[in-house]
Design an enzyme around this catalytic site. Structure first.
Site, PDB file in Angstrom:
ATOM      1  N   ASP A 201       4.022  -5.187  -7.722  1.00  0.00           N
ATOM      2  CA  ASP A 201       4.655  -6.375  -8.038  1.00  0.00           C
ATOM      3  C   ASP A 201       4.782  -7.414  -7.185  1.00  0.00           C
ATOM      4  OD1 ASP A 201       4.996  -8.207 -10.612  1.00  0.00           O
ATOM      5  OD2 ASP A 201       7.129  -7.992  -9.904  1.00  0.00           O
ATOM      6  N   GLU A 252       0.549  10.496   2.286  1.00  0.00           N
ATOM      7  CA  GLU A 252       1.002  12.055   2.022  1.00  0.00           C
ATOM      8  C   GLU A 252       0.261  12.422   0.735  1.00  0.00           C
ATOM      9  OE1 GLU A 252       5.154  12.435   1.745  1.00  0.00           O
ATOM     10  OE2 GLU A 252       5.287  11.185   3.765  1.00  0.00           O
TER      11      GLU A 252
END
Ligand code: NOJ
Length: 516
Positions: A201, A252
Protein backbone atom coordinates in the site's frame (compact mmCIF):
# COMPACT_ATOMS: atom_id res chain seq x y z
CA UNK A 1 -4.90 -12.01 -10.27
CA UNK A 2 -8.22 -11.58 -8.53
CA UNK A 3 -8.60 -8.83 -5.93
CA UNK A 4 -10.90 -9.63 -3.04
CA UNK A 5 -12.14 -6.82 -0.83
CA UNK A 6 -12.64 -9.24 2.03
CA UNK A 7 -15.51 -7.42 3.76
CA UNK A 8 -17.53 -7.40 0.55
CA UNK A 9 -16.92 -10.86 -0.88
CA UNK A 10 -18.76 -13.49 1.16
CA UNK A 11 -20.08 -13.54 4.72
CA UNK A 12 -19.91 -16.87 6.58
CA UNK A 13 -21.58 -15.89 9.86
CA UNK A 14 -24.46 -13.64 8.91
CA UNK A 15 -23.21 -10.42 10.49
CA UNK A 16 -23.40 -8.66 7.13
CA UNK A 17 -19.62 -8.38 6.79
CA UNK A 18 -17.60 -10.60 4.46
CA UNK A 19 -14.89 -12.66 6.15
CA UNK A 20 -12.05 -15.11 5.56
CA UNK A 21 -14.23 -18.18 6.08
CA UNK A 22 -16.72 -16.78 3.55
CA UNK A 23 -13.91 -16.40 1.05
CA UNK A 24 -12.66 -19.93 1.75
CA UNK A 25 -16.15 -21.26 1.02
CA UNK A 26 -16.16 -19.53 -2.39
CA UNK A 27 -12.75 -20.60 -3.70
CA UNK A 28 -14.39 -22.90 -6.24
CA UNK A 29 -15.89 -19.83 -7.79
CA UNK A 30 -12.52 -18.04 -7.87
CA UNK A 31 -10.95 -21.10 -9.51
CA UNK A 32 -13.75 -21.28 -12.05
CA UNK A 33 -12.68 -17.88 -13.35
CA UNK A 34 -9.32 -19.29 -14.42
CA UNK A 35 -7.26 -16.76 -12.47
CA UNK A 36 -3.86 -17.68 -11.06
CA UNK A 37 -4.11 -16.09 -7.66
CA UNK A 38 -5.69 -13.78 -5.15
CA UNK A 39 -4.88 -10.43 -3.59
CA UNK A 40 -6.66 -9.88 -0.29
CA UNK A 41 -7.16 -6.32 0.96
CA UNK A 42 -6.23 -5.87 4.67
CA UNK A 43 -7.89 -8.28 7.09
CA UNK A 44 -5.74 -7.28 10.06
CA UNK A 45 -6.91 -6.04 13.42
CA UNK A 46 -8.34 -2.61 12.76
CA UNK A 47 -10.95 -0.10 13.91
CA UNK A 48 -11.99 -0.09 10.20
CA UNK A 49 -12.00 3.65 9.78
CA UNK A 50 -10.50 3.19 6.31
CA UNK A 51 -11.79 -0.27 5.51
CA UNK A 52 -8.87 -1.96 7.30
CA UNK A 53 -6.10 0.26 5.83
CA UNK A 54 -5.89 1.62 9.38
CA UNK A 55 -4.02 -1.30 10.92
CA UNK A 56 -3.90 -1.72 14.70
CA UNK A 57 -1.97 -5.01 14.59
CA UNK A 58 -0.53 -6.15 11.26
CA UNK A 59 0.08 -9.72 12.47
CA UNK A 60 -3.40 -10.43 13.81
CA UNK A 61 -6.70 -11.06 12.02
CA UNK A 62 -9.53 -8.67 12.85
CA UNK A 63 -12.10 -10.60 14.88
CA UNK A 64 -14.87 -9.47 12.51
CA UNK A 65 -13.07 -11.27 9.66
CA UNK A 66 -11.82 -14.45 11.36
CA UNK A 67 -8.72 -15.49 13.23
CA UNK A 68 -5.28 -16.88 12.46
CA UNK A 69 -6.59 -20.45 12.37
CA UNK A 70 -9.15 -19.46 9.71
CA UNK A 71 -6.36 -17.77 7.79
CA UNK A 72 -4.28 -20.95 7.91
CA UNK A 73 -7.23 -22.94 6.58
CA UNK A 74 -7.63 -20.41 3.81
CA UNK A 75 -3.96 -20.80 2.88
CA UNK A 76 -4.43 -24.57 2.67
CA UNK A 77 -7.59 -24.22 0.62
CA UNK A 78 -6.02 -21.79 -1.85
CA UNK A 79 -3.09 -24.20 -2.25
CA UNK A 80 -5.46 -27.09 -2.85
CA UNK A 81 -7.27 -24.98 -5.44
CA UNK A 82 -3.95 -24.27 -7.19
CA UNK A 83 -4.18 -20.55 -6.48
CA UNK A 84 -1.42 -18.21 -5.30
CA UNK A 85 -2.23 -16.05 -2.31
CA UNK A 86 -1.03 -12.47 -1.89
CA UNK A 87 -2.00 -10.12 0.91
CA UNK A 88 -1.89 -6.36 1.45
CA UNK A 89 0.66 -4.73 3.71
CA UNK A 90 0.40 -1.12 4.87
CA UNK A 91 3.88 0.18 5.70
CA UNK A 92 3.20 3.93 5.36
CA UNK A 93 0.97 4.31 8.40
CA UNK A 94 -0.76 2.52 11.26
CA UNK A 95 -4.07 3.02 13.01
CA UNK A 96 -4.29 5.34 15.99
CA UNK A 97 -5.27 2.15 17.84
CA UNK A 98 -1.81 0.61 17.19
CA UNK A 99 0.10 0.12 20.45
CA UNK A 100 2.91 2.32 19.15
CA UNK A 101 0.64 5.27 18.58
CA UNK A 102 -1.16 4.78 21.87
CA UNK A 103 2.22 4.82 23.62
CA UNK A 104 3.33 7.87 21.63
CA UNK A 105 0.29 9.81 22.71
CA UNK A 106 0.78 8.88 26.34
CA UNK A 107 4.55 9.45 26.38
CA UNK A 108 4.35 13.06 25.33
CA UNK A 109 6.55 15.61 23.58
CA UNK A 110 10.15 14.73 22.89
CA UNK A 111 9.72 11.06 23.91
CA UNK A 112 11.30 8.09 22.14
CA UNK A 113 7.77 6.75 21.53
CA UNK A 114 6.87 9.80 19.43
CA UNK A 115 9.88 9.32 17.17
CA UNK A 116 8.28 6.33 15.41
CA UNK A 117 5.74 8.76 13.96
CA UNK A 118 6.02 12.28 12.57
CA UNK A 119 5.17 14.45 15.55
CA UNK A 120 6.11 18.10 15.21
CA UNK A 121 5.49 21.36 16.98
CA UNK A 122 3.06 23.67 15.25
CA UNK A 123 4.01 26.74 13.28
CA UNK A 124 3.43 30.05 14.98
CA UNK A 125 -0.20 31.07 14.75
CA UNK A 126 -1.14 34.25 12.99
CA UNK A 127 -1.15 36.05 16.31
CA UNK A 128 2.19 34.34 17.10
CA UNK A 129 1.59 34.89 20.78
CA UNK A 130 2.10 31.46 22.32
CA UNK A 131 5.17 30.80 24.42
CA UNK A 132 4.81 27.00 24.46
CA UNK A 133 6.08 25.76 21.07
CA UNK A 134 3.77 22.74 21.03
CA UNK A 135 0.76 24.94 21.60
CA UNK A 136 1.29 26.99 18.44
CA UNK A 137 -1.94 27.04 16.56
CA UNK A 138 -0.97 26.35 12.92
CA UNK A 139 -0.05 22.93 11.47
CA UNK A 140 3.70 22.46 10.93
CA UNK A 141 3.40 22.77 7.14
CA UNK A 142 0.77 23.17 4.40
CA UNK A 143 0.44 19.51 3.39
CA UNK A 144 -3.02 18.25 2.61
CA UNK A 145 -4.39 14.79 3.33
CA UNK A 146 -5.32 12.66 0.32
CA UNK A 147 -8.75 12.36 1.92
CA UNK A 148 -9.14 16.15 2.24
CA UNK A 149 -8.24 18.77 4.85
CA UNK A 150 -4.89 19.29 6.55
CA UNK A 151 -2.51 16.33 6.82
CA UNK A 152 -1.86 17.28 10.47
CA UNK A 153 -3.86 16.71 13.63
CA UNK A 154 -3.08 18.22 16.99
CA UNK A 155 -2.92 16.12 20.15
CA UNK A 156 -3.81 17.21 23.68
CA UNK A 157 -0.36 18.60 24.56
CA UNK A 158 -0.34 20.80 21.47
CA UNK A 159 1.97 18.82 19.17
CA UNK A 160 0.80 17.75 15.72
CA UNK A 161 1.20 14.42 13.94
CA UNK A 162 1.27 13.78 10.22
CA UNK A 163 -1.35 11.66 8.44
CA UNK A 164 -1.38 11.65 4.66
CA UNK A 165 -4.74 9.85 4.87
CA UNK A 166 -7.31 9.97 7.70
CA UNK A 167 -6.37 11.39 11.13
CA UNK A 168 -6.85 7.81 12.36
CA UNK A 169 -3.92 6.76 10.09
CA UNK A 170 -0.75 8.38 11.51
CA UNK A 171 2.26 8.18 9.17
CA UNK A 172 5.27 6.28 10.44
CA UNK A 173 8.74 7.81 10.45
CA UNK A 174 10.67 5.52 8.14
CA UNK A 175 14.02 6.87 9.31
CA UNK A 176 13.37 5.07 12.62
CA UNK A 177 15.01 1.60 12.60
CA UNK A 178 12.18 -0.08 14.52
CA UNK A 179 9.77 0.78 11.72
CA UNK A 180 11.66 -1.37 9.25
CA UNK A 181 12.28 -4.07 11.85
CA UNK A 182 8.54 -4.29 12.44
CA UNK A 183 7.63 -4.48 8.76
CA UNK A 184 10.21 -7.20 8.36
CA UNK A 185 8.57 -9.15 11.14
CA UNK A 186 5.18 -8.68 9.49
CA UNK A 187 6.44 -9.91 6.12
CA UNK A 188 8.12 -12.91 7.71
CA UNK A 189 5.04 -13.71 9.75
CA UNK A 190 2.77 -14.00 6.69
CA UNK A 191 5.45 -15.71 4.60
CA UNK A 192 5.81 -18.31 7.34
CA UNK A 193 2.04 -18.82 7.21
CA UNK A 194 2.36 -19.57 3.52
CA UNK A 195 1.55 -16.47 1.51
CA UNK A 196 3.17 -16.11 -1.91
CA UNK A 197 3.50 -12.36 -1.90
CA UNK A 198 2.25 -8.92 -1.03
CA UNK A 199 0.51 -5.88 -2.39
CA UNK A 200 2.26 -2.89 -0.90
CA UNK A 201 0.00 0.00 0.00
CA UNK A 202 1.15 3.55 -0.83
CA UNK A 203 4.50 2.12 -1.92
CA UNK A 204 5.63 5.60 -3.06
CA UNK A 205 4.80 7.17 0.28
CA UNK A 206 6.98 5.93 3.12
CA UNK A 207 9.84 8.42 2.72
CA UNK A 208 9.02 12.11 3.13
CA UNK A 209 11.14 15.01 1.87
CA UNK A 210 13.73 15.80 4.57
CA UNK A 211 12.65 18.71 6.73
CA UNK A 212 9.03 18.32 5.59
CA UNK A 213 9.05 21.45 3.40
CA UNK A 214 5.79 23.11 2.29
CA UNK A 215 4.11 21.96 -0.92
CA UNK A 216 4.41 24.52 -3.70
CA UNK A 217 0.80 24.10 -4.73
CA UNK A 218 -1.05 22.18 -2.04
CA UNK A 219 -3.46 19.61 -3.47
CA UNK A 220 -4.97 16.38 -2.18
CA UNK A 221 -3.96 14.05 -4.93
CA UNK A 222 -3.93 13.93 -8.71
CA UNK A 223 -4.82 10.75 -10.55
CA UNK A 224 -2.00 11.23 -13.01
CA UNK A 225 0.54 11.91 -10.31
CA UNK A 226 1.24 15.30 -8.83
CA UNK A 227 0.29 17.76 -11.55
CA UNK A 228 3.90 18.06 -12.61
CA UNK A 229 5.20 19.48 -9.32
CA UNK A 230 7.69 17.80 -7.02
CA UNK A 231 5.54 16.55 -4.13
CA UNK A 232 7.39 16.42 -0.79
CA UNK A 233 4.86 13.85 0.51
CA UNK A 234 5.52 11.16 -2.09
CA UNK A 235 8.05 9.52 -4.39
CA UNK A 236 11.15 10.64 -2.53
CA UNK A 237 14.53 9.04 -3.38
CA UNK A 238 14.83 7.37 0.05
CA UNK A 239 11.81 5.16 -0.65
CA UNK A 240 13.87 3.01 -3.00
CA UNK A 241 16.11 1.80 -0.23
CA UNK A 242 13.02 0.55 1.62
CA UNK A 243 11.96 -1.42 -1.44
CA UNK A 244 15.40 -2.96 -1.71
CA UNK A 245 15.16 -4.14 1.88
CA UNK A 246 11.69 -5.57 1.28
CA UNK A 247 12.92 -7.35 -1.84
CA UNK A 248 15.74 -8.89 0.15
CA UNK A 249 13.24 -10.59 2.44
CA UNK A 250 10.95 -11.66 -0.39
CA UNK A 251 13.77 -13.21 -2.38
CA UNK A 252 14.61 -15.50 0.53
CA UNK A 253 11.14 -17.00 0.07
CA UNK A 254 10.75 -16.70 -3.70
CA UNK A 255 7.82 -14.41 -2.93
CA UNK A 256 6.73 -11.35 -4.89
CA UNK A 257 5.45 -7.84 -4.27
CA UNK A 258 3.27 -5.57 -6.35
CA UNK A 259 3.32 -1.91 -5.39
CA UNK A 260 0.64 0.72 -5.41
CA UNK A 261 2.75 3.51 -6.82
CA UNK A 262 1.30 6.82 -8.00
CA UNK A 263 4.03 8.93 -9.57
CA UNK A 264 4.38 11.66 -12.16
CA UNK A 265 5.67 9.69 -15.09
CA UNK A 266 6.50 6.26 -16.39
CA UNK A 267 10.17 7.10 -15.96
CA UNK A 268 9.59 7.59 -12.23
CA UNK A 269 7.55 4.37 -12.12
CA UNK A 270 10.32 2.39 -13.81
CA UNK A 271 12.64 3.18 -10.91
CA UNK A 272 10.42 1.09 -8.61
CA UNK A 273 10.81 -2.09 -10.68
CA UNK A 274 14.57 -2.13 -10.89
CA UNK A 275 15.79 -5.72 -10.46
CA UNK A 276 16.30 -5.35 -6.70
CA UNK A 277 13.06 -3.48 -5.92
CA UNK A 278 9.40 -4.33 -6.48
CA UNK A 279 8.56 -7.23 -8.80
CA UNK A 280 5.54 -5.39 -10.18
CA UNK A 281 3.86 -2.03 -9.96
CA UNK A 282 0.27 -1.45 -10.93
CA UNK A 283 0.03 0.12 -14.33
CA UNK A 284 -2.79 2.52 -13.50
CA UNK A 285 -3.17 4.04 -16.97
CA UNK A 286 -6.24 1.99 -17.89
CA UNK A 287 -7.85 2.67 -14.53
CA UNK A 288 -7.52 6.40 -15.14
CA UNK A 289 -8.29 6.57 -18.87
CA UNK A 290 -11.77 7.42 -20.17
CA UNK A 291 -13.38 5.47 -23.03
CA UNK A 292 -11.31 7.18 -25.68
CA UNK A 293 -8.96 5.50 -28.13
CA UNK A 294 -6.20 8.09 -27.86
CA UNK A 295 -6.13 7.93 -24.08
CA UNK A 296 -6.41 4.15 -23.96
CA UNK A 297 -3.64 3.80 -26.50
CA UNK A 298 -1.41 6.21 -24.59
CA UNK A 299 -2.05 4.26 -21.38
CA UNK A 300 -1.13 1.00 -23.09
CA UNK A 301 2.01 2.45 -24.65
CA UNK A 302 3.17 3.75 -21.29
CA UNK A 303 2.33 0.47 -19.55
CA UNK A 304 4.23 -1.55 -22.15
CA UNK A 305 7.41 0.28 -21.15
CA UNK A 306 7.43 -1.71 -17.90
CA UNK A 307 9.25 -5.05 -17.77
CA UNK A 308 5.94 -6.67 -16.76
CA UNK A 309 2.92 -4.40 -16.74
CA UNK A 310 0.27 -5.10 -14.09
CA UNK A 311 -2.94 -3.81 -15.65
CA UNK A 312 -6.17 -3.06 -13.87
CA UNK A 313 -9.42 -1.51 -14.98
CA UNK A 314 -10.86 -1.29 -11.50
CA UNK A 315 -10.07 -1.57 -7.82
CA UNK A 316 -11.62 -0.74 -4.46
CA UNK A 317 -10.66 2.94 -4.78
CA UNK A 318 -12.31 3.89 -8.09
CA UNK A 319 -15.84 3.87 -9.46
CA UNK A 320 -16.67 0.55 -11.08
CA UNK A 321 -15.93 0.32 -14.78
CA UNK A 322 -19.52 0.15 -16.09
CA UNK A 323 -20.27 3.42 -14.29
CA UNK A 324 -16.95 5.08 -15.02
CA UNK A 325 -17.57 4.55 -18.75
CA UNK A 326 -20.91 6.34 -18.64
CA UNK A 327 -23.31 3.88 -17.01
CA UNK A 328 -26.43 2.34 -18.55
CA UNK A 329 -26.28 0.14 -21.64
CA UNK A 330 -23.28 1.99 -23.13
CA UNK A 331 -21.31 1.79 -19.88
CA UNK A 332 -22.03 -1.92 -19.64
CA UNK A 333 -21.00 -2.56 -23.25
CA UNK A 334 -17.80 -0.53 -22.85
CA UNK A 335 -16.88 -2.31 -19.63
CA UNK A 336 -17.19 -5.66 -21.43
CA UNK A 337 -15.11 -4.38 -24.33
CA UNK A 338 -12.49 -2.97 -21.96
CA UNK A 339 -12.19 -6.41 -20.35
CA UNK A 340 -11.25 -7.91 -23.73
CA UNK A 341 -8.86 -5.03 -24.31
CA UNK A 342 -7.06 -5.53 -21.00
CA UNK A 343 -7.05 -9.32 -21.06
CA UNK A 344 -5.39 -9.26 -24.48
CA UNK A 345 -2.40 -7.28 -23.21
CA UNK A 346 0.94 -8.81 -22.26
CA UNK A 347 1.77 -8.88 -18.55
CA UNK A 348 -0.34 -9.41 -15.47
CA UNK A 349 -4.00 -8.41 -15.11
CA UNK A 350 -5.64 -7.61 -11.79
CA UNK A 351 -9.42 -8.07 -11.69
CA UNK A 352 -11.43 -6.48 -8.92
CA UNK A 353 -14.08 -8.88 -7.57
CA UNK A 354 -17.43 -7.99 -9.08
CA UNK A 355 -15.85 -6.64 -12.25
CA UNK A 356 -16.46 -10.04 -13.84
CA UNK A 357 -20.15 -9.60 -13.02
CA UNK A 358 -20.27 -6.18 -14.70
CA UNK A 359 -21.43 -4.59 -11.45
CA UNK A 360 -22.09 -0.86 -11.61
CA UNK A 361 -21.16 1.55 -8.84
CA UNK A 362 -23.96 1.96 -6.32
CA UNK A 363 -25.41 5.35 -5.45
CA UNK A 364 -25.69 4.93 -1.71
CA UNK A 365 -27.76 7.18 0.53
CA UNK A 366 -25.76 9.69 2.60
CA UNK A 367 -26.36 7.82 5.85
CA UNK A 368 -24.89 4.60 4.42
CA UNK A 369 -21.53 6.16 3.51
CA UNK A 370 -18.55 5.00 5.57
CA UNK A 371 -15.53 6.26 3.60
CA UNK A 372 -13.64 8.95 5.57
CA UNK A 373 -13.42 10.99 2.36
CA UNK A 374 -17.11 11.89 2.65
CA UNK A 375 -16.68 13.72 5.96
CA UNK A 376 -13.17 15.00 5.28
CA UNK A 377 -14.20 16.62 2.00
CA UNK A 378 -17.05 18.47 3.69
CA UNK A 379 -19.55 16.22 1.89
CA UNK A 380 -18.31 17.13 -1.58
CA UNK A 381 -16.66 13.79 -2.41
CA UNK A 382 -18.89 10.78 -1.77
CA UNK A 383 -15.86 8.52 -1.51
CA UNK A 384 -15.38 4.91 -2.50
CA UNK A 385 -18.21 3.00 -0.85
CA UNK A 386 -20.11 2.76 -4.16
CA UNK A 387 -17.58 0.27 -5.55
CA UNK A 388 -17.41 -1.78 -2.33
CA UNK A 389 -20.99 -2.97 -2.06
CA UNK A 390 -21.06 -6.71 -1.23
CA UNK A 391 -21.25 -9.14 -4.12
CA UNK A 392 -24.57 -10.64 -5.23
CA UNK A 393 -24.29 -14.42 -5.40
CA UNK A 394 -27.82 -15.76 -5.85
CA UNK A 395 -31.51 -15.12 -5.32
CA UNK A 396 -33.67 -12.14 -6.02
CA UNK A 397 -33.37 -9.90 -3.00
CA UNK A 398 -30.68 -8.61 -0.63
CA UNK A 399 -28.38 -10.00 0.62
CA UNK A 400 -28.39 -12.05 -2.63
CA UNK A 401 -26.64 -15.01 -1.04
CA UNK A 402 -23.80 -12.85 0.29
CA UNK A 403 -24.29 -14.50 3.67
CA UNK A 404 -26.78 -16.42 5.75
CA UNK A 405 -28.29 -13.25 7.21
CA UNK A 406 -31.59 -11.88 5.97
CA UNK A 407 -30.91 -8.16 6.20
CA UNK A 408 -28.77 -5.82 4.18
CA UNK A 409 -25.00 -6.26 4.40
CA UNK A 410 -22.71 -3.51 5.76
CA UNK A 411 -23.23 -1.50 2.60
CA UNK A 412 -26.75 -1.93 1.22
CA UNK A 413 -27.20 -3.72 -2.11
CA UNK A 414 -29.65 -2.30 -4.66
CA UNK A 415 -32.90 -4.33 -4.69
CA UNK A 416 -32.60 -4.89 -8.45
CA UNK A 417 -29.23 -6.68 -8.38
CA UNK A 418 -30.89 -10.05 -9.08
CA UNK A 419 -29.79 -9.94 -12.71
CA UNK A 420 -26.14 -9.55 -11.68
CA UNK A 421 -25.91 -12.59 -9.41
CA UNK A 422 -23.31 -15.28 -10.02
CA UNK A 423 -26.10 -17.88 -10.10
CA UNK A 424 -27.94 -16.04 -12.86
CA UNK A 425 -24.83 -15.28 -14.94
CA UNK A 426 -23.50 -18.81 -14.58
CA UNK A 427 -26.40 -20.07 -16.68
CA UNK A 428 -26.10 -17.45 -19.39
CA UNK A 429 -23.44 -17.94 -22.09
CA UNK A 430 -23.70 -14.25 -23.01
CA UNK A 431 -23.26 -12.95 -19.48
CA UNK A 432 -20.29 -10.83 -18.46
CA UNK A 433 -19.18 -13.65 -16.17
CA UNK A 434 -19.13 -16.09 -19.10
CA UNK A 435 -17.24 -13.52 -21.18
CA UNK A 436 -14.52 -13.18 -18.53
CA UNK A 437 -14.18 -16.94 -18.12
CA UNK A 438 -13.89 -17.49 -21.86
CA UNK A 439 -11.40 -14.67 -22.33
CA UNK A 440 -9.21 -15.74 -19.41
CA UNK A 441 -9.12 -19.30 -20.78
CA UNK A 442 -8.13 -18.15 -24.26
CA UNK A 443 -5.62 -15.63 -22.87
CA UNK A 444 -3.46 -18.49 -21.61
CA UNK A 445 -3.08 -19.70 -25.20
CA UNK A 446 -1.28 -16.56 -26.38
CA UNK A 447 0.81 -15.72 -23.33
CA UNK A 448 4.27 -14.75 -24.54
CA UNK A 449 3.12 -13.87 -28.06
CA UNK A 450 4.48 -10.52 -29.23
CA UNK A 451 2.35 -7.38 -29.12
CA UNK A 452 2.10 -5.27 -32.28
CA UNK A 453 -0.20 -2.36 -33.09
CA UNK A 454 -2.15 -2.42 -36.36
CA UNK A 455 -3.11 0.71 -38.24
CA UNK A 456 -6.72 1.63 -37.44
CA UNK A 457 -9.09 4.50 -38.16
CA UNK A 458 -10.16 7.05 -35.53
CA UNK A 459 -12.14 5.50 -32.72
CA UNK A 460 -10.70 2.01 -33.28
CA UNK A 461 -7.83 0.27 -31.51
CA UNK A 462 -6.29 -2.73 -33.22
CA UNK A 463 -3.33 -4.88 -32.32
CA UNK A 464 -2.08 -8.42 -32.67
CA UNK A 465 -0.78 -10.91 -30.17
CA UNK A 466 0.83 -13.39 -32.54
CA UNK A 467 -1.97 -15.03 -34.51
CA UNK A 468 -4.63 -13.37 -32.32
CA UNK A 469 -6.07 -10.12 -33.62
CA UNK A 470 -7.73 -7.71 -31.23
CA UNK A 471 -10.05 -4.95 -32.39
CA UNK A 472 -11.77 -2.50 -30.05
CA UNK A 473 -14.49 -0.20 -31.31
CA UNK A 474 -14.82 2.83 -29.05
CA UNK A 475 -17.31 4.52 -31.39
CA UNK A 476 -21.09 4.79 -30.95
CA UNK A 477 -21.54 3.13 -34.38
CA UNK A 478 -20.60 -0.30 -35.68
CA UNK A 479 -17.34 -0.97 -37.50
CA UNK A 480 -16.80 -3.15 -40.51
CA UNK A 481 -13.75 -5.35 -40.04
CA UNK A 482 -13.19 -5.87 -43.77
CA UNK A 483 -11.93 -9.36 -43.23
CA UNK A 484 -13.41 -12.68 -42.50
CA UNK A 485 -11.58 -14.58 -39.81
CA UNK A 486 -12.70 -16.72 -36.94
CA UNK A 487 -14.16 -14.96 -33.92
CA UNK A 488 -12.69 -16.38 -30.72
CA UNK A 489 -14.61 -14.19 -28.34
CA UNK A 490 -16.53 -10.95 -28.68
CA UNK A 491 -17.96 -8.58 -26.09
CA UNK A 492 -21.06 -7.79 -28.19
CA UNK A 493 -23.16 -9.57 -30.83
CA UNK A 494 -21.04 -9.88 -34.00
CA UNK A 495 -22.79 -9.89 -37.34
CA UNK A 496 -21.78 -10.83 -40.85
CA UNK A 497 -22.60 -8.61 -43.80
CA UNK A 498 -21.64 -9.81 -47.28
CA UNK A 499 -18.98 -12.05 -45.81
CA UNK A 500 -17.45 -9.35 -43.62
CA UNK A 501 -17.61 -9.16 -39.87
CA UNK A 502 -19.31 -6.23 -38.23
CA UNK A 503 -18.22 -5.18 -34.75
CA UNK A 504 -21.02 -3.39 -32.87
CA UNK A 505 -20.58 0.00 -31.18
CA UNK A 506 -18.55 -0.02 -27.93
CA UNK A 507 -17.41 -3.60 -28.44
CA UNK A 508 -14.24 -5.62 -28.78
CA UNK A 509 -13.37 -8.88 -30.48
CA UNK A 510 -10.53 -11.39 -30.49
CA UNK A 511 -9.94 -12.97 -33.89
CA UNK A 512 -7.99 -15.98 -34.94
CA UNK A 513 -5.98 -14.78 -37.90
CA UNK A 514 -4.03 -17.98 -38.45
CA UNK A 515 -6.22 -18.79 -41.47
CA UNK A 516 -4.91 -15.87 -43.44
C1 NOJ B 1 -4.51 2.93 -0.90
C2 NOJ B 1 -5.62 1.96 -0.66
O1 NOJ B 1 -5.92 1.30 -1.86
C3 NOJ B 1 -6.78 2.78 -0.15
O2 NOJ B 1 -7.95 2.04 -0.09
C4 NOJ B 1 -6.40 3.36 1.19
O3 NOJ B 1 -7.44 4.21 1.62
C5 NOJ B 1 -5.11 4.16 1.10
N1 NOJ B 1 -4.10 3.48 0.35
C6 NOJ B 1 -4.58 4.44 2.47
O4 NOJ B 1 -4.10 3.28 3.06
Amino acid sequence: MYQVYVRSFADSDGDGVGDLAGLASRLDYVSSLGVDGLWLTPFYRSPMVDGGYDVADPREVDPSLGDLATFDRLVEATRAAGLRLTVDVVPNHTSVAHRWFQAAQRAGRGSAERRRYLFRDGAPGRAGSSTRPGARTEPPNNWLSVFGGSAWTQVADGQWYLHLFAPEQPDLDWTHPEVWADLQETLRCWLARGVDGFRIDVAHGMAKAPGLPDMVQPHRFELDGTAGEEDPRFDQPAVHDIHRRIRGVLDEHAAMAVGEVWVRSTDRLLAYVRPDELNLVFTFGLLAAPWDTLELRAAIEQGLRLPTPAWCLANHDRPRTATRYGGGAAGRARARAAALLMLALPGACYLYAGEELGLPDVELPDDALTDPTWERSGHTDRGRDGCRVPLPWSGSRPPFGFGPGRGQPWLPQPPDWGSYTVARQDQDPDSTLSLYRRAIRIRASFAGEPFAWRPAPDGILAFDRGRIGVVVNCCPSSFNLEENCTVLVASGPMQRERGELVLPADSAVWLDRSGG
